[in-house]
Design a protein around this motif. Sequence first.
Motif, PDB file in Angstrom:
ATOM      1  N   CYS A   1       0.805  -1.244   0.010  1.00 33.32           N
ATOM      2  CA  CYS A   1      -0.098   0.100   0.014  1.00 33.32           C
ATOM      3  C   CYS A   1       1.099   1.507   0.126  1.00 33.32           C
ATOM      4  N   GLU A   2       1.699   1.305   1.088  1.00 31.22           N
ATOM      5  CA  GLU A   2       2.847   2.170   0.794  1.00 31.22           C
ATOM      6  C   GLU A   2       3.468   2.257   0.098  1.00 31.22           C
ATOM      7  N   ILE A   3       4.046   2.044  -0.928  1.00 31.20           N
ATOM      8  CA  ILE A   3       4.774   1.720  -2.422  1.00 31.20           C
ATOM      9  C   ILE A   3       3.064   2.280  -3.428  1.00 31.20           C
ATOM     10  N   PHE A   4       1.988   1.721  -3.772  1.00 27.91           N
ATOM     11  CA  PHE A   4       1.604   2.612  -4.383  1.00 27.91           C
ATOM     12  C   PHE A   4       1.203   4.456  -4.429  1.00 27.91           C
ATOM     13  N   LYS A   5       1.200   4.175  -2.794  1.00 30.61           N
ATOM     14  CA  LYS A   5       0.691   5.697  -2.308  1.00 30.61           C
ATOM     15  C   LYS A   5       1.887   6.443  -2.553  1.00 30.61           C
ATOM     16  N   GLN A   6       2.856   6.304  -2.744  1.00 32.88           N
ATOM     17  CA  GLN A   6       4.041   7.110  -3.165  1.00 32.88           C
ATOM     18  C   GLN A   6       4.626   6.599  -4.131  1.00 32.88           C
ATOM     19  N   ALA A   7       4.337   6.224  -5.093  1.00 36.75           N
ATOM     20  CA  ALA A   7       3.856   6.142  -7.024  1.00 36.75           C
ATOM     21  C   ALA A   7       2.630   6.879  -7.599  1.00 36.75           C
ATOM     22  N   GLY A   8       1.978   7.194  -6.919  1.00 34.00           N
ATOM     23  CA  GLY A   8       0.798   7.941  -7.020  1.00 34.00           C
ATOM     24  C   GLY A   8       0.202   6.779  -7.671  1.00 34.00           C
ATOM     25  N   LEU A   9      -0.080   5.654  -7.372  1.00 36.13           N
ATOM     26  CA  LEU A   9      -0.810   4.926  -8.369  1.00 36.13           C
ATOM     27  C   LEU A   9      -2.148   4.079  -7.629  1.00 36.13           C
ATOM     28  N   ASP A  10      -2.821   4.551  -8.503  1.00 34.08           N
ATOM     29  CA  ASP A  10      -4.397   3.621  -7.802  1.00 34.08           C
ATOM     30  C   ASP A  10      -4.436   2.143  -8.332  1.00 34.08           C
ATOM     31  N   ILE A  11      -4.700   1.540  -7.107  1.00 32.87           N
ATOM     32  CA  ILE A  11      -4.890  -0.005  -7.419  1.00 32.87           C
ATOM     33  C   ILE A  11      -4.965  -0.295  -6.179  1.00 32.87           C
ATOM     34  N   ILE A  12      -5.872  -1.079  -6.483  1.00 33.94           N
ATOM     35  CA  ILE A  12      -6.614  -2.028  -5.375  1.00 33.94           C
ATOM     36  C   ILE A  12      -6.396  -3.040  -4.988  1.00 33.94           C
ATOM     37  N   VAL A  13      -6.084  -3.678  -3.450  1.00 33.58           N
ATOM     38  CA  VAL A  13      -4.672  -4.386  -2.938  1.00 33.58           C
ATOM     39  C   VAL A  13      -5.653  -4.619  -1.892  1.00 33.58           C
ATOM     40  N   ASN A  14      -5.636  -6.569  -2.184  1.00 28.26           N
ATOM     41  CA  ASN A  14      -6.681  -6.985  -0.866  1.00 28.26           C
ATOM     42  C   ASN A  14      -5.916  -7.667  -0.330  1.00 28.26           C
ATOM     43  N   PRO A  15      -5.725  -7.657   1.290  1.00 31.34           N
ATOM     44  CA  PRO A  15      -5.390  -8.397   2.056  1.00 31.34           C
ATOM     45  C   PRO A  15      -5.958 -10.029   2.273  1.00 31.34           C
ATOM     46  N   ILE A  16      -4.555 -10.926   2.830  1.00 29.89           N
ATOM     47  CA  ILE A  16      -4.761 -12.054   2.497  1.00 29.89           C
ATOM     48  C   ILE A  16      -3.773 -12.932   3.334  1.00 29.89           C
ATOM     49  N   LYS A  17      -5.066 -14.394   3.616  1.00 35.18           N
ATOM     50  CA  LYS A  17      -3.503 -14.507   4.530  1.00 35.18           C
ATOM     51  C   LYS A  17      -2.214 -15.888   3.703  1.00 35.18           C
ATOM     52  N   THR A  18      -0.918 -16.495   4.567  1.00 40.79           N
ATOM     53  CA  THR A  18      -0.016 -16.678   4.582  1.00 40.79           C
ATOM     54  C   THR A  18      -1.024 -17.814   3.562  1.00 40.79           C
ATOM     55  N   GLU A  19      -2.277 -18.833   4.030  1.00 37.55           N
ATOM     56  CA  GLU A  19      -2.512 -20.041   3.842  1.00 37.55           C
ATOM     57  C   GLU A  19      -3.179 -19.544   2.513  1.00 37.55           C
ATOM     58  N   GLU A  20      -3.683 -17.844   1.742  1.00 34.43           N
ATOM     59  CA  GLU A  20      -4.342 -18.405   0.743  1.00 34.43           C
ATOM     60  C   GLU A  20      -3.185 -18.704   0.119  1.00 34.43           C
ATOM     61  N   TYR A  21      -1.825 -18.095   0.323  1.00 31.37           N
ATOM     62  CA  TYR A  21      -0.656 -17.815  -0.857  1.00 31.37           C
ATOM     63  C   TYR A  21      -0.304 -18.842  -0.238  1.00 31.37           C
ATOM     64  N   PRO A  22      -0.245 -20.459  -1.105  1.00 32.34           N
ATOM     65  CA  PRO A  22       0.532 -21.496  -0.534  1.00 32.34           C
ATOM     66  C   PRO A  22       2.244 -20.850  -1.342  1.00 32.34           C
ATOM     67  N   THR A  23       3.338 -21.023  -0.148  1.00 33.65           N
ATOM     68  CA  THR A  23       4.488 -21.747  -1.001  1.00 33.65           C
ATOM     69  C   THR A  23       5.542 -22.817  -0.931  1.00 33.65           C
ATOM     70  N   LYS A  24       6.088 -22.754  -2.206  1.00 31.35           N
ATOM     71  CA  LYS A  24       6.875 -23.871  -1.797  1.00 31.35           C
ATOM     72  C   LYS A  24       7.700 -23.598  -0.237  1.00 31.35           C
ATOM     73  N   ALA A  25       7.715 -23.276   0.325  1.00 34.55           N
ATOM     74  CA  ALA A  25       9.318 -22.694   1.213  1.00 34.55           C
ATOM     75  C   ALA A  25       8.517 -22.173   2.952  1.00 34.55           C
ATOM     76  N   LYS A  26       8.024 -22.470   3.514  1.00 35.78           N
ATOM     77  CA  LYS A  26       7.088 -22.346   4.730  1.00 35.78           C
ATOM     78  C   LYS A  26       7.876 -20.145   5.217  1.00 35.78           C
ATOM     79  N   ARG A  27       6.830 -19.609   5.066  1.00 34.86           N
ATOM     80  CA  ARG A  27       7.353 -18.310   5.294  1.00 34.86           C
ATOM     81  C   ARG A  27       7.362 -18.143   6.644  1.00 34.86           C
ATOM     82  N   PRO A  28       8.452 -17.613   7.718  1.00 28.01           N
ATOM     83  CA  PRO A  28       8.566 -17.040   9.142  1.00 28.01           C
ATOM     84  C   PRO A  28       6.963 -15.905   9.548  1.00 28.01           C
ATOM     85  N   LYS A  29       6.420 -15.673  10.103  1.00 24.19           N
ATOM     86  CA  LYS A  29       5.077 -14.905  10.741  1.00 24.19           C
ATOM     87  C   LYS A  29       5.706 -13.661  11.035  1.00 24.19           C
ATOM     88  N   ASN A  30       7.063 -14.124  11.552  1.00 23.11           N
ATOM     89  CA  ASN A  30       7.203 -12.923  12.217  1.00 23.11           C
ATOM     90  C   ASN A  30       8.786 -12.553  12.393  1.00 23.11           C
TER      91      ASN A  30
END
Length: 281
Positions: free
Chosen positions: A220-249
């Motif tokens: 959101c901050e990237i688009f704000k500073q770049a002056g770009l109008d784009i909708i950003v939807n928040p999703i949980k890690t489980e909704e974006y599965p990856t091969k390697a686990k990512r630390p949440k913290n």
Amino acid sequence: MKVLVTGANGQLGYDVLKRLEYEGIEYLGADRELLDITNEEHVKRIIGDYYPDVVIHCAAYTWVDRAEDEKDLCYSVNVLGTKYVAEACKNINAKMVYISTDYVFDGVGETPFGITHKPNPINYYGETKYKGELEVLNILKNYFIVRISWVFGNHGNNFVKTMLKLAKERDEISVVVDQFGSPTYTYDLAESLVEMIQSDKFGIYHVTNEGFCNWYEFACEIFKQAGLDIIVNPIKTEEYPTKAKRPKNSRLNKTQNIGSEITHLRSWQEALKNMINNEMR
């Protein structure tokens, strides 16, 4: 002072070379063609011939998901390569900077991880970076182990550039909201590293820009500073599965840094503004 930088064409190595040049420090930028860190004899010959006072070891295998399948290659670069560089530094009594990562921690909880917190990586990339730390600790006394996170810069590929690219292709994107960390601008990090090597305050450091955020807030901050109008939807890690686990913290505590005189980096928002201004020119 003479400095050899491995991974010279990488995102961080590129800015480290620029900073060394700015400060008038003699350096050798060693890319993959000049220095194959997986070749022990090659490493010792190149470093021994140049005979630097410091080696800033930026070269690494950083494809987190691919590492789960390319374990031998990842180990060869991140563990054995680091071992060879550390041994070469020991042979000539050179200082070494090893660039490590927030991924050495498991990401459990919400408290920022301190320097003395026990590493417990949850993916293979993080495991090899931690084993690289252990090689440095076992071989050298004159070392700086520098853990960083969420790196972005004007050279190479990173999250900021990916978001700016996607903004040209889409009107709406989804970004993970439950992984937290500290974005780190390579321009600022390079300045800190070059400052660090001119001291003898050896040990483990956490170096990131100030402040924490999640990937959604970062986008959101990237688009704000770049002056770009784009909708950003928040999703949980489980909704974006990856091969390697990512630390949440991935928050890193910097208050325990040994060299308290090491300059604290500006806020990640200010750093991002600097990068965006350069990218949008």
